[in-house]
Design a protein around this motif. Sequence first.
Motif, PDB file in Angstrom:
ATOM      1  N   MET A   1     -39.993 -88.647  24.816  1.00 44.95           N
ATOM      2  CA  MET A   1     -40.725 -88.897  23.724  1.00 44.95           C
ATOM      3  C   MET A   1     -39.693 -89.949  22.644  1.00 44.95           C
ATOM      4  SD  MET A   1     -42.573 -85.440  22.675  1.00 44.95           S
ATOM      5  CE  MET A   1     -43.816 -85.808  21.727  1.00 44.95           C
ATOM      6  N   LEU A   2     -40.766 -90.458  21.567  1.00 46.93           N
ATOM      7  CA  LEU A   2     -40.059 -91.374  20.683  1.00 46.93           C
ATOM      8  C   LEU A   2     -39.729 -90.388  19.484  1.00 46.93           C
ATOM      9  CD1 LEU A   2     -42.305 -94.571  21.068  1.00 46.93           C
ATOM     10  CD2 LEU A   2     -39.984 -94.193  21.766  1.00 46.93           C
ATOM     11  N   SER A   3     -38.728 -90.762  18.989  1.00 47.13           N
ATOM     12  CA  SER A   3     -38.175 -90.231  17.554  1.00 47.13           C
ATOM     13  C   SER A   3     -39.248 -90.607  16.540  1.00 47.13           C
ATOM     14  CB  SER A   3     -36.994 -90.136  17.242  1.00 47.13           C
ATOM     15  OG  SER A   3     -36.466 -91.623  17.263  1.00 47.13           O
ATOM     16  N   ARG A   4     -39.023 -90.098  15.499  1.00 46.46           N
ATOM     17  CA  ARG A   4     -39.716 -90.296  14.325  1.00 46.46           C
ATOM     18  C   ARG A   4     -39.459 -91.644  13.864  1.00 46.46           C
ATOM     19  NH1 ARG A   4     -40.115 -86.925   8.751  1.00 46.46           N
ATOM     20  NH2 ARG A   4     -42.292 -87.559   8.287  1.00 46.46           N
ATOM     21  N   ARG A   5     -37.871 -92.037  13.770  1.00 51.18           N
ATOM     22  CA  ARG A   5     -37.477 -93.196  13.647  1.00 51.18           C
ATOM     23  C   ARG A   5     -37.777 -94.490  14.251  1.00 51.18           C
ATOM     24  NH1 ARG A   5     -31.081 -93.076  12.257  1.00 51.18           N
ATOM     25  NH2 ARG A   5     -31.998 -92.276  10.327  1.00 51.18           N
ATOM     26  N   GLN A   6     -38.042 -94.252  15.686  1.00 52.99           N
ATOM     27  CA  GLN A   6     -38.425 -95.140  16.582  1.00 52.99           C
ATOM     28  C   GLN A   6     -39.894 -95.552  16.105  1.00 52.99           C
ATOM     29  OE1 GLN A   6     -37.247 -93.202  20.053  1.00 52.99           O
ATOM     30  NE2 GLN A   6     -35.665 -94.659  20.457  1.00 52.99           N
ATOM     31  N   LYS A   7     -40.706 -94.664  16.071  1.00 50.66           N
ATOM     32  CA  LYS A   7     -42.301 -94.960  15.766  1.00 50.66           C
ATOM     33  C   LYS A   7     -42.339 -95.746  14.554  1.00 50.66           C
ATOM     34  CE  LYS A   7     -43.958 -90.746  17.681  1.00 50.66           C
ATOM     35  NZ  LYS A   7     -44.764 -89.337  17.508  1.00 50.66           N
ATOM     36  N   ARG A   8     -41.599 -95.169  13.468  1.00 57.38           N
ATOM     37  CA  ARG A   8     -41.627 -96.239  12.043  1.00 57.38           C
ATOM     38  C   ARG A   8     -41.356 -97.423  12.467  1.00 57.38           C
ATOM     39  NH1 ARG A   8     -39.077 -92.205   7.705  1.00 57.38           N
ATOM     40  NH2 ARG A   8     -40.598 -90.706   7.766  1.00 57.38           N
ATOM     41  N   LEU A   9     -40.086 -97.878  13.149  1.00 57.18           N
ATOM     42  CA  LEU A   9     -39.511 -99.107  13.309  1.00 57.18           C
ATOM     43  C   LEU A   9     -40.685 -99.981  14.226  1.00 57.18           C
ATOM     44  CD1 LEU A   9     -37.187-101.185  13.434  1.00 57.18           C
ATOM     45  CD2 LEU A   9     -36.428 -99.832  15.464  1.00 57.18           C
ATOM     46  N   SER A  10     -41.276 -99.448  15.228  1.00 56.58           N
ATOM     47  CA  SER A  10     -42.462 -99.917  15.968  1.00 56.58           C
ATOM     48  C   SER A  10     -43.461-100.342  15.041  1.00 56.58           C
ATOM     49  CB  SER A  10     -42.646 -99.262  17.263  1.00 56.58           C
ATOM     50  OG  SER A  10     -43.308 -97.911  16.909  1.00 56.58           O
TER      51      SER A  10
END
Length: 161
Positions: A1-10
């Motif tokens: 699963m992607l972390s919250r930070r990775q989702k924002r970055l993407s």
Amino acid sequence: MLSRRQKRLSAVVLVLTLLGGAVAAMLYALQQNIDLFYTPSQLVEGLGKDKIKPVVGQRLRIGGMVVEGSVRRDPNSLKVSFDLIDTGPIVTVTYNGILPDLFREGQGIVAQGVLLDPVTIAASEVLAKHDEEYMPPEVAEALKGIRHVPPSQQQKADGGY
């Protein structure tokens, strides 16, 4: 699963990519709509120190003086052709339509159209100056310090009759 930070970055990367694509598309569209201004000499000899010439099919504006005796009208249509001059080469302009009321030989005009060959322009619009003192800024700058003597008056200027 992607972390919250990775989702924002993407999400930020996706928005920046879409924004960059939109800016690139706008610049490409505007590039095709730019009409560069030329005088007859600049059109034939090239523009700038690199002597860059427009390519056939390019949209442009050209300004100069209508050569006396060069206006040729088709008796069966609204087609007209005339020659333009500034200080050197002559360029032919063809136009299909009604010319401005102030259009006449020996006057300055600006024509907007497409380059058909190195010395012929198919104009879509022809503008004539509207009084004795007015000249479009581009034409005034290009013709600064140059006085055109029409061929019919050259003998008088040379001292002949």
